[in-house]
Write a protein that holds these residues in place. Sequence first.
Motif, PDB file in Angstrom:
ATOM      1  N   PRO A 604      35.834 -66.257   4.673  1.00  0.00           N
ATOM      2  CA  PRO A 604      34.420 -66.178   5.065  1.00  0.00           C
ATOM      3  C   PRO A 604      33.986 -64.777   5.466  1.00  0.00           C
ATOM      4  N   ALA A 605      34.943 -63.860   5.670  1.00  0.00           N
ATOM      5  CA  ALA A 605      34.565 -62.498   6.046  1.00  0.00           C
ATOM      6  C   ALA A 605      34.164 -61.674   4.822  1.00  0.00           C
ATOM      7  N   ALA A 606      34.476 -62.178   3.649  1.00  0.00           N
ATOM      8  CA  ALA A 606      34.240 -61.400   2.426  1.00  0.00           C
ATOM      9  C   ALA A 606      32.863 -61.691   1.851  1.00  0.00           C
ATOM     10  N   GLY A 607      31.839 -61.423   2.605  1.00  0.00           N
ATOM     11  CA  GLY A 607      30.466 -61.688   2.160  1.00  0.00           C
ATOM     12  C   GLY A 607      29.933 -60.545   1.306  1.00  0.00           C
ATOM     13  N   ALA A 608      28.658 -60.660   0.942  1.00  0.00           N
ATOM     14  CA  ALA A 608      28.058 -59.703   0.012  1.00  0.00           C
ATOM     15  C   ALA A 608      27.709 -58.377   0.682  1.00  0.00           C
ATOM     16  N   THR A 609      27.690 -58.349   1.990  1.00  0.00           N
ATOM     17  CA  THR A 609      27.236 -57.138   2.683  1.00  0.00           C
ATOM     18  C   THR A 609      28.435 -56.332   3.168  1.00  0.00           C
ATOM     19  N   ASN A 610      28.407 -55.052   2.885  1.00  0.00           N
ATOM     20  CA  ASN A 610      29.475 -54.154   3.324  1.00  0.00           C
ATOM     21  C   ASN A 610      29.682 -54.320   4.840  1.00  0.00           C
ATOM     22  N   PRO A 611      30.888 -54.699   5.250  1.00  0.00           N
ATOM     23  CA  PRO A 611      31.097 -54.943   6.683  1.00  0.00           C
ATOM     24  C   PRO A 611      30.914 -53.694   7.539  1.00  0.00           C
ATOM     25  N   TYR A 612      31.090 -52.522   6.945  1.00  0.00           N
ATOM     26  CA  TYR A 612      30.905 -51.300   7.740  1.00  0.00           C
ATOM     27  C   TYR A 612      29.425 -50.945   7.881  1.00  0.00           C
ATOM     28  N   LEU A 613      28.626 -51.385   6.908  1.00  0.00           N
ATOM     29  CA  LEU A 613      27.169 -51.250   7.074  1.00  0.00           C
ATOM     30  C   LEU A 613      26.753 -52.066   8.293  1.00  0.00           C
ATOM     31  N   ILE A 614      27.298 -53.288   8.372  1.00  0.00           N
ATOM     32  CA  ILE A 614      26.980 -54.163   9.505  1.00  0.00           C
ATOM     33  C   ILE A 614      27.499 -53.542  10.806  1.00  0.00           C
ATOM     34  N   ALA A 615      28.713 -52.999  10.750  1.00  0.00           N
ATOM     35  CA  ALA A 615      29.322 -52.448  11.965  1.00  0.00           C
ATOM     36  C   ALA A 615      28.502 -51.279  12.499  1.00  0.00           C
ATOM     37  N   THR A 616      28.062 -50.412  11.612  1.00  0.00           N
ATOM     38  CA  THR A 616      27.279 -49.260  12.072  1.00  0.00           C
ATOM     39  C   THR A 616      25.903 -49.703  12.563  1.00  0.00           C
ATOM     40  N   ALA A 617      25.338 -50.713  11.897  1.00  0.00           N
ATOM     41  CA  ALA A 617      24.035 -51.240  12.354  1.00  0.00           C
ATOM     42  C   ALA A 617      24.157 -51.788  13.771  1.00  0.00           C
ATOM     43  N   TYR A 618      25.213 -52.554  14.027  1.00  0.00           N
ATOM     44  CA  TYR A 618      25.406 -53.098  15.385  1.00  0.00           C
ATOM     45  C   TYR A 618      25.662 -51.983  16.397  1.00  0.00           C
ATOM     46  N   PHE A 619      26.367 -50.965  15.956  1.00  0.00           N
ATOM     47  CA  PHE A 619      26.638 -49.824  16.838  1.00  0.00           C
ATOM     48  C   PHE A 619      25.303 -49.237  17.319  1.00  0.00           C
ATOM     49  N   ALA A 620      24.406 -49.000  16.376  1.00  0.00           N
ATOM     50  CA  ALA A 620      23.100 -48.433  16.747  1.00  0.00           C
ATOM     51  C   ALA A 620      22.330 -49.384  17.666  1.00  0.00           C
ATOM     52  N   TRP A 621      22.364 -50.663  17.318  1.00  0.00           N
ATOM     53  CA  TRP A 621      21.580 -51.671  18.058  1.00  0.00           C
ATOM     54  C   TRP A 621      22.103 -51.815  19.488  1.00  0.00           C
ATOM     55  N   SER A 622      23.417 -51.826  19.631  1.00  0.00           N
ATOM     56  CA  SER A 622      23.987 -51.951  20.971  1.00  0.00           C
ATOM     57  C   SER A 622      23.764 -50.682  21.775  1.00  0.00           C
ATOM     58  N   ALA A 623      23.883 -49.515  21.119  1.00  0.00           N
ATOM     59  CA  ALA A 623      23.619 -48.267  21.845  1.00  0.00           C
ATOM     60  C   ALA A 623      22.182 -48.281  22.364  1.00  0.00           C
ATOM     61  N   ARG A 624      21.267 -48.760  21.523  1.00  0.00           N
ATOM     62  CA  ARG A 624      19.863 -48.831  21.945  1.00  0.00           C
ATOM     63  C   ARG A 624      19.706 -49.781  23.141  1.00  0.00           C
ATOM     64  N   HIS A 625      20.420 -50.885  23.099  1.00  0.00           N
ATOM     65  CA  HIS A 625      20.293 -51.839  24.208  1.00  0.00           C
ATOM     66  C   HIS A 625      20.967 -51.335  25.483  1.00  0.00           C
ATOM     67  N   VAL A 626      22.019 -50.568  25.341  1.00  0.00           N
ATOM     68  CA  VAL A 626      22.596 -49.967  26.553  1.00  0.00           C
ATOM     69  C   VAL A 626      21.585 -48.974  27.138  1.00  0.00           C
ATOM     70  N   SER A 627      20.892 -48.272  26.268  1.00  0.00           N
ATOM     71  CA  SER A 627      19.860 -47.350  26.745  1.00  0.00           C
ATOM     72  C   SER A 627      18.752 -48.106  27.485  1.00  0.00           C
TER      73      SER A 627
END
Length: 885
Positions: A604-627
């Motif tokens: 189930p981890a092998a979806g259509a979306t590059n997992p590192y695209l998702i990882a970097t997106a979450y990185f930005a989103w969480s950094a924003r929320h920590v801010s």
Amino acid sequence: MKQIGIGPVTFERSPDGLGLGTACPRVSWTLPDGSADQRAYELEVHRVTGTTSTGRVPSPERSLVPWPVEPLRSRDRARVRVRVWTDDGLVPSRWSQPAWAEAALLEPADWVARPVGGAWPELELADRRPARVRRDFTVDRPVVAARLYATAHGLYEAEINGVRVGDDALSPGWTVYGKRLKYRTYDVTSHLVPGRNAIGAWLGDGWYRGRLGFNGGTRDIYGSDQSWLAQLEIRHDDGSVTTIATDESWQAAPGPILTSGLYDGEVHDARLADPAWSRPGGADGQCGPDGLCGSGSGGWTPVVVRDRDPATLEPDAGPPVRCTQEIAPAVVTLRDDGSYLLDFGQNLVGRLAITVSGSPGGCVTLHHAEVVIDGDLATDPLRQARATDEYILRGDGTERWEPRFTIHGFRYATVNGWPGAIAPGSVVARVYHTDMPPTGEFACSDPLIQRLHNNVRWSVRGNLVAIPTDCPARDERLGWTGDAQVFAPTALFMYDCTALFDSWLTDVGLEQFPDGTIPWYVPVIPGAPMWTPIRPGAGWGDAAVLVPAALYQATGDPELLRRHYRPARAWVDLIARLAGPSRLWDTGFQLGDWLDPTAPADDPAAGATNPYLIATAYFAWSARHVSLTARALGDLAGAAVYQALADEVAAAFRGRYLLDGGRLVSDSQTAYAIAIVFGLLDGASLVQRAGDRLAELVRDNGYRIGTGFVGTPLICDALTSTGHVADAYRMLTQTHCPSWLYPVTRGATTVWERWDSLRPDGTLNPDGMTSFNHVALGSVADWLHRTVAGLAPAEPGYRKIAFRPCPGGGLTSASASHQTPWGRAAISWRITAGELAVDMTIPPNCTGSAHLPGRDPFELPAGTHHLVLPHPLEQAPPLGDDTNA
Ligand code: BGC
């Protein structure tokens, strides 16, 4: 002024004000619906030392107002009432009904009790038969009040003089027991009688030492003992206190429960029951007709006393797990082999209670499952959870039984060995979960969408059992961080589950690795067989940041942010180190867009979306929320640092994943949805292009869903904010697999783990990971609340409310309401004869911003507002056309 009824007055998040875990409990009260704004309040606190009043405090605050007088000490009681001044005039309201605040045991030194349990060589025995512990005691002076403070290594149910204490189940719930073990406070004044009394507890393995985890699981995670730790404090009219605490004076004996496990169920031999065991003199034992004695292997024997650092005991401040509903079977079928198949018409979490009479030694066996295939229980999805309860009859009349220390996820049950015919009322399902106050409602004119929403509600209930879990049936039921992250906003709209998430987040912080890694699930099962070892995973670890943010959004309580700030920052700091100067998180294992329907069933981890695209997106989103968190906590320097980090990560995301022409490296639904909702694209035209491409992908996919855990909560928002709400509706109303409504058309009554847990050909998804009660894919309900009905906080805690209804999908009406910290907020819209009628309710002291179709946004004051706008009646999307086939 009009005399308004204020109240009830409450303290922190306690349902009853008893056993508060803080010396300075914050005070809340409500104003009645339709009240004018509160201009001022007065709190009056009555204690034995005297009565203190705040006087008139000019303030609109009425949620979690600071404790106004000197701190409570352990066991202190205070009677609190409030009155308010509203803008109706200068005269205060009547006083509210008084409410009692009572502190728990706030100091480790308050505890004299020690854990006690059976002294028999249990670990050498093949089965570990649950113990009971008890003692007699005397009440020799009049009683003013009595409190029982209790917890266990394992689970417990307390009794005094043969009567159950409290109605909580599975206490003390599940925490990282080594570091924090919760105890509850019970008012047991009315249980006591002059003269001889007895107190005791049933014990069960529970999470402490029972089998937990998949692939066979692990036992004895926190210890191998099964012990009760309890302190009964009896206050007399002369001011003296009698304390009956678990110590060496207690006795233990096995009881009629032969085995008990959360996954496997419970076996109860009623012939071994000695009903008087928790009555005075109950240790004398009673023998059954076949010579088996109540105390089983040798009667009541002195307990073994164990150790527990009292500094690790923590008052349980939130509502407990308890039975919230009883459901009779909808269909009872007698099968050829003489067994019964029961269909409760609803997939639920709980257990069966039976009322039965028959011969001694007869055995009634109850098997549970979420699904029936070909007339039989489908037990494969349970994996190694036996989910079976057995009751061996005493045979002396009508016997009522319900297992004590297990729960199951089931809609169906088979009953074997029932003496005679099952009479109406003799088997009922009792629904159990953390008893969170319901706060949110949603309704709409489309019965399938309504059913979807009901299913999400049932899944929220079934997966909030002491901790947020992934699923309630199979040998898992773990606090998967990603699942909680995805469904917290939905759950927090429907229920006030703040206390549960707050407690769980404390454990997230405790289980966090020194380098900042958040485990996949919390509490951790050390040494558990896992297909992936603990390591940082995007979307899962981000729960440390995003769940506190969701709590703050729902409550406006910055204390929740403060408490969980350190783990949130440590998580983002870890990702910053992993990403390095590139600001791209592109290494290591990721679960990606888990359960994307295009991923192979067994990967189930092998979806259509590059997992590192998702990882970097979450990185930005969480950094924003920590801010944002830093800013809310007044740490402006920290806010600037994490804002800059978030901007850098977003720029790195674009540099790596955005192609010339506006496409993303992964041309998938989830990639565009996450880029849009997480604000990773700069400039309106890029966002619009991404939205247009997303809508195109959705259309090209025949309005079938193409997202997993990551994209599912985002995709409708991404479509809506880029002007494609009609496409979002078409996807929402799609009934072919994969879609939200496909399970509904297959009779689902909860949300499934997989889009095709039951495949269109009617067979079970054969992968071992197939539950029928998982909330994550139901997180679309959050969009139903915010966009279909149109009710959302515009500021944390709903001080300002956004009304943004987007009628569509052929709906003719929708409504939502939410009990905000300020009072009830609601919206309801209806389309009739070319008009859209909208009603909006804003609690006192709050404001609203209305974004209604075809109108410029406008502001609204507190109160109820009715508006009628011209609105062409939209046709329902045709069913069964090419887009829906
Ligand atoms: C759980 C999920 C979880 C996933 C991640 C599953 O077994 O049920 O909901 O998030 O594993 O690996």
